[in-house]
Design a protein around this motif. Structure first.
Motif, mmCIF file in Angstrom:
data_model
loop_
_atom_site.group_PDB
_atom_site.id
_atom_site.type_symbol
_atom_site.label_atom_id
_atom_site.label_comp_id
_atom_site.label_asym_id
_atom_site.label_seq_id
_atom_site.Cartn_x
_atom_site.Cartn_y
_atom_site.Cartn_z
ATOM 1 N N UNK A 52 0.768 -1.233 -0.087
ATOM 2 C CA UNK A 52 -0.027 -0.025 0.018
ATOM 3 C C UNK A 52 0.817 1.249 -0.063
ATOM 4 N N UNK A 53 2.137 1.102 0.162
ATOM 5 C CA UNK A 53 3.045 2.203 0.098
ATOM 6 C C UNK A 53 3.186 3.236 1.405
ATOM 7 N N UNK A 138 4.883 12.126 5.683
ATOM 8 C CA UNK A 138 3.716 11.311 5.500
ATOM 9 C C UNK A 138 3.721 10.546 4.396
ATOM 10 N N UNK A 139 2.365 9.868 4.095
ATOM 11 C CA UNK A 139 2.509 8.852 2.905
ATOM 12 C C UNK A 139 2.142 9.278 1.505
ATOM 13 N N UNK A 140 2.407 10.500 1.528
ATOM 14 C CA UNK A 140 2.023 10.932 0.031
ATOM 15 C C UNK A 140 2.949 10.240 -0.767
ATOM 16 N N UNK A 141 2.902 9.969 -2.055
ATOM 17 C CA UNK A 141 1.337 9.941 -2.837
ATOM 18 C C UNK A 141 0.827 8.599 -2.717
ATOM 19 N N UNK A 142 0.881 7.806 -1.567
ATOM 20 C CA UNK A 142 0.188 6.643 -1.297
ATOM 21 C C UNK A 142 -1.156 6.801 -1.044
ATOM 22 N N UNK A 143 -1.510 7.985 -0.765
ATOM 23 C CA UNK A 143 -3.180 8.239 -0.552
ATOM 24 C C UNK A 143 -3.789 8.023 -1.706
ATOM 25 N N UNK A 145 -5.269 5.983 -5.203
ATOM 26 C CA UNK A 145 -5.266 4.804 -5.538
ATOM 27 C C UNK A 145 -4.293 4.362 -6.335
ATOM 28 N N UNK A 146 -3.141 3.781 -6.241
ATOM 29 C CA UNK A 146 -2.196 3.712 -7.004
ATOM 30 C C UNK A 146 -1.488 2.398 -6.587
ATOM 31 N N UNK A 147 -0.961 1.557 -7.544
ATOM 32 C CA UNK A 147 -0.060 0.495 -7.149
ATOM 33 C C UNK A 147 1.233 0.726 -6.649
ATOM 34 N N UNK A 148 1.393 0.227 -5.753
ATOM 35 C CA UNK A 148 2.986 0.518 -5.084
ATOM 36 C C UNK A 148 3.814 -0.686 -4.898
ATOM 37 N N UNK A 149 5.073 -0.612 -5.499
ATOM 38 C CA UNK A 149 6.055 -1.552 -5.680
ATOM 39 C C UNK A 149 6.964 -1.221 -4.501
ATOM 40 N N UNK A 150 7.402 -1.938 -3.702
ATOM 41 C CA UNK A 150 8.265 -1.847 -2.579
ATOM 42 C C UNK A 150 9.595 -2.416 -2.839
ATOM 43 N N UNK A 151 10.665 -1.840 -3.324
ATOM 44 C CA UNK A 151 11.983 -2.688 -3.354
ATOM 45 C C UNK A 151 12.530 -2.383 -2.025
ATOM 46 N N UNK A 152 13.016 -3.501 -0.950
ATOM 47 C CA UNK A 152 13.534 -3.459 0.280
ATOM 48 C C UNK A 152 15.106 -3.593 -0.259
ATOM 49 N N UNK A 153 15.577 -2.508 0.105
ATOM 50 C CA UNK A 153 17.375 -2.377 -0.098
ATOM 51 C C UNK A 153 17.965 -2.149 1.107
ATOM 52 N N UNK A 154 19.294 -2.950 1.189
ATOM 53 C CA UNK A 154 20.134 -2.678 2.471
ATOM 54 C C UNK A 154 21.390 -1.645 1.671
ATOM 55 N N UNK A 155 21.523 -0.588 2.341
ATOM 56 C CA UNK A 155 22.636 0.321 2.141
ATOM 57 C C UNK A 155 23.652 0.183 3.372
ATOM 58 N N UNK A 156 24.615 -0.668 3.266
ATOM 59 C CA UNK A 156 25.464 -1.036 4.346
ATOM 60 C C UNK A 156 24.518 -1.814 5.291
#
Length: 166
Positions: A52-53, A138-143, A145-156
Motif C-alpha cells: 500500500x505504500x 507522511x504517506x504522499x503519494x500513497x493516498x 489509489x495507485x499500485x505501489x511496488x516496494x523494493x527493500x534495499x540494504x545500504x550498508x
C-alpha cells in the motif's frame, strides 16, 4: 553462489510479476545505482513486493512525480542518518541531520534518479518529464489509489525502501 543465483532468479520473477515490470525495474535499478554513488558504500536489493505504500516509522519520504503520456512517482524512504550520508555524498560537505540543506540535497538526488529514469524509459516509447522533487514525513503519494511496488534495499547496514507508484 547457488544461494545468490536463486535470490537473483527470485528478484527477476518478482520484477516480471509487477504490473509494469520494465518501469519498476528501471527505476529500482537506477535508485540502487545512485544510492551506491551517493553513499559510497555497498547497496543491495533484497526483495520486491507490492504493498500500500505506507511510510515506515522513523523515515522521511523523498519523492518525485514523472509525468507525460503516463504518470508515476518514485520515492526513497530513508531514515534520517542515511539521508544525511546521501546528502553529504551528494554535496561533498558535512550537513546536519534533518536540516533544510540535507533535505534539499536528498531531493536533488531523487531528481537525478527521476531524470535518468525518464531518459531510460524513453527507449521504451514513454515521454516523461520529472516534476520538482519533494520531501514528506507522511504517506504522499500513497493516498491516491495507485499500485505501489516496494523494493527493500540494504545500504550498508541500513534498510531503505525504494518505491514506485504506478
Amino acid at each position: 553462489d547457488e544461494a545468490q543465483r536463486e535470490a537473483n532468479q527470485q528478484l527477476e520473477a518478482d520484477f516480471r510479476a509487477c504490473s509494469d515490470p520494465e518501469t519498476v525495474k528501471t527505476v529500482v535499478e537506477l535508485a540502487v545505482f545512485h544510492l551506491k554513488r551517493f553513499t559510497n558504500g555497498p547497496v543491495k536489493l533484497q526483495t520486491l513486493t507490492e504493498d500500500g505504500g505506507a511510510l515506515s516509522d522513523g523515515r522521511r519520504r523523498y519523492a518525485q512525480k514523472l509525468a507525460g503520456d503516463r504518470e508515476l512517482f518514485i520515492a526513497l524512504d530513508l531514515p534520517s542518518q542515511l539521508a544525511t550520508v546521501v546528502a553529504q555524498g551528494f554535496i561533498g560537505v558535512p550537513v546536519e541531520d534533518d536540516s533544510e540543506v540535507a533535505i534539499d540535497a536528498v531531493c536533488e538526488c531523487v531528481n537525478i534518479i527521476g531524470g535518468h529514469s525518464c531518459t531510460r524509459l524513453e527507449a521504451n516509447g514513454f515521454r516523461l518529464r520529472p516534476e520538482p522533487p519533494f520531501a514528506t514525513t507522511g504517506n504522499e503519494p500513497a493516498g491516491d489509489l495507485r499500485s505501489s511496488v516496494r523494493a527493500h534495499v540494504m545500504a550498508g547496514d541500513t534498510e531503505v525502501d525504494v518505491r514506485v507508484f504506478v
